[in-house]
Scaffold this motif. Structure first.
Motif, mmCIF file in Angstrom:
data_model
loop_
_atom_site.group_PDB
_atom_site.id
_atom_site.type_symbol
_atom_site.label_atom_id
_atom_site.label_comp_id
_atom_site.label_asym_id
_atom_site.label_seq_id
_atom_site.Cartn_x
_atom_site.Cartn_y
_atom_site.Cartn_z
ATOM 1 N N MET A 48 1.283 -12.776 7.508
ATOM 2 C CA MET A 48 0.283 -11.922 6.849
ATOM 3 C C MET A 48 0.737 -10.469 6.892
ATOM 4 N N ASN A 49 0.407 -9.709 5.872
ATOM 5 C CA ASN A 49 0.667 -8.275 5.857
ATOM 6 C C ASN A 49 -0.589 -7.538 6.333
ATOM 7 N N ILE A 50 -0.395 -6.577 7.230
ATOM 8 C CA ILE A 50 -1.511 -5.849 7.837
ATOM 9 C C ILE A 50 -1.311 -4.357 7.629
ATOM 10 N N LEU A 51 -2.403 -3.659 7.358
ATOM 11 C CA LEU A 51 -2.393 -2.199 7.235
ATOM 12 C C LEU A 51 -3.326 -1.617 8.292
ATOM 13 N N LEU A 52 -2.807 -0.719 9.115
ATOM 14 C CA LEU A 52 -3.583 -0.010 10.130
ATOM 15 C C LEU A 52 -3.737 1.436 9.691
ATOM 16 N N LEU A 53 -4.960 1.921 9.668
ATOM 17 C CA LEU A 53 -5.223 3.299 9.262
ATOM 18 C C LEU A 53 -5.513 4.161 10.485
ATOM 19 N N GLY A 54 -4.813 5.280 10.599
ATOM 20 C CA GLY A 54 -5.028 6.210 11.697
ATOM 21 C C GLY A 54 -3.727 6.769 12.223
ATOM 22 N N SER A 55 -3.838 7.777 13.105
ATOM 23 C CA SER A 55 -2.619 8.449 13.566
ATOM 24 C C SER A 55 -2.676 8.875 15.023
ATOM 25 N N GLY A 56 -3.678 8.416 15.777
ATOM 26 C CA GLY A 56 -3.845 8.892 17.145
ATOM 27 C C GLY A 56 -3.412 7.904 18.202
#
Length: 430
Positions: free
Chosen positions: A1-9
């Motif tokens: 599966m392809n996963i996208l994580l949003l954020g930068s901390g």
């Protein structure tokens, strides 16, 4: 599966580290993306330039890259309704809807929900003007707890020791100190006790507890100085005994999930309850609609279950098919290294050398860093989360500070007493 994580901390680096171990990303063709990410996250995911405020661009990226799961790390995109936009486009999302994210986006919304559902919390008054807020102080005794109603990056709470301090703080809030977040203010009864945090995964029906922690909000040793986004944390918070754990689940978490569903805004994602353990029992201080930061770092260190599978089950409303969350019996502790000047105006750009860290004894999660050629530099207020495990909190604390002492970051500082309450209790028990 392809996963996208949003954020930068630091929270997102901890999530990326744990997600990268998931069965969902075990095949050669599986792809893991992060937007915008940071140098630490880049060790686990391909960082891409996406603005979470541009819902159409995020949805287009998901369609183009065949993303099977989006994990929204920070609170702002949740309150902005990004999860709704993605679900509307047929994308599975870990994180609550805009309506449900009001549990974090509006202190007044949460207090009113607690009233309707009979959830124990501090007495309060909601005020929409400086005049009304100042008059409402008459209903409370010092110290006064003042909260900007909206999102203020973890800094919208003031505990004023005197009436004069409270009036000055209210004038600052309504004067724009916290921007739009301070357009309304909640004034609360001051609760005595020890704070702790309780985390649960839910798909709006099933609830799976996933850990406890204790954060350290004040910038200085001994819990002195102004509030911050968090200077360190440890897990588990043993002050939440099994009896209290059950009471929190029964009297606070379950009624909240039930009330949200009954009112047509089922909550899906992680529900983070900030608690005060008073003589009258646990009371809710506030809800967050995402993993805490830096609590997430210690929760991920202790989690033994497959995080990706749990998140996908939440997103697909089938959490009831999952086993209870497995956690290590060991303790984890994280210490925030911040840039000089934090929580005011942090000095960015300082060089950081992690070369002497023993990666087998401690994990460094990047919270506010950037690459400048071959040099790692500070790029925020909270810069690093130095995290370690131990059979006791004292052992984890010693390992974390040993790692900190191996870091060359002249412009950084940290508290030297993270976990002090539990370390004291361990000393007395031993």
């Amino acid at each position: 599966m392809n996963i996208l994580l949003l954020g930068s901390g630091g929270r997102e680096h901890a999530l990326a580290w744990k997600l990268a171990q998931s069965r969902l990303l075990s095949r050669e063709e599986d792809r893991f993306y992060a937007a915008p990410g940071n140098p630490g996250i880049a060790e686990h995911a391909t960082c891409v330039d996406l603005d979470a405020r541009d819902h159409a661009a995020v949805l287009a990226f998901c369609e183009e890259r065949r993303i099977g799961l989006v994990v929204i790390g920070p609170e702002a995109p949740l309150v902005d309704g990004l999860a709704d936009s993605l679900r509307g486009g047929g994308v599975a999302v870990f994180g609550p809807s805009k309506a449900a994210a009001r549990l974090e986006g509006s202190k007044a919304f949460t207090k009113e929900l607690c009233e309707r559902a009979g959830i124990p919390t501090a007495g309060y008054v909601r005020a929409g003007s400086l005049e009304a807020a100042t008059a409402a102080l008459d209903r409370f005794t010092a110290p006064f707890v003042l909260k900007a109603d909206g999102l203020a990056a973890g800094k919208g709470v003031v505990i004023a020791q005197t009436r004069e301090e409270a009036e000055t703080a209210l004038a600052d809030m309504f004067g724009g100190q916290f921007g739009a977040a301070g357009a309304e203010v909640v004034i609360e009864e001051f609760l005595e006790g020890e704070e702790a945090s309780f985390f649960a995964l839910t798909d709006g029906a099933t609830i799976l507890p996933c850990g406890t922690a204790q954060d350290h909000k004040r910038v200085g040793d001994g819990d002195t100085g102004p509030n911050t986004g968090g200077m360190g944390a440890y897990s588990p918070a043993k002050v939440l005994t099994p009896t209290l754990h059950g009471e929190v689940l029964k009297r606070i978490i379950a009624p909240t999930v039930r009330a949200m569903a009954d009112e047509g805004m089922p909550y899906s994602g992680v529900l983070y309850a900030g608690l005060m353990l008073t003589e009258e029992g646990p009371k809710l201080i506030e809800y967050n609609a995402r993993f805490g930061d830096p609590e997430c770092q210690v929760l991920m260190m202790r989690m033994e279950s497959d995080l990706g599978e749990l998140m996908l089950a939440c997103a697909e409303n089938r959490l009831g098919t999952c086993d209870p969350v497995r956690r290590s019996p060991r303790s984890a502790l994280t210490v925030v290294m911040a840039a000089r000047g934090y929580p005011g105006a942090p000095e960015k750009g300082g060089a950081i050398d992690l070369g002497k860290i023993d990666g087998d004894k401690a994990k460094v999660f990047h919270a506010g860093t950037r690459r400048d050629g071959g040099t790692l530099r500070a790029n925020g207020g909270r810069v690093l989360n130095v995290t370690a495990m131990g059979d006791t909190v004292g052992e984890a604390q010693a390992a974390a500070y040993a790692a900190i002492d191996a870091i060359d970051f002249p412009d950084g500082f940290c508290r030297r007493d993270i976990g002090w309450r539990e370390v004291e209790r361990e000393g007395k028990a031993g």
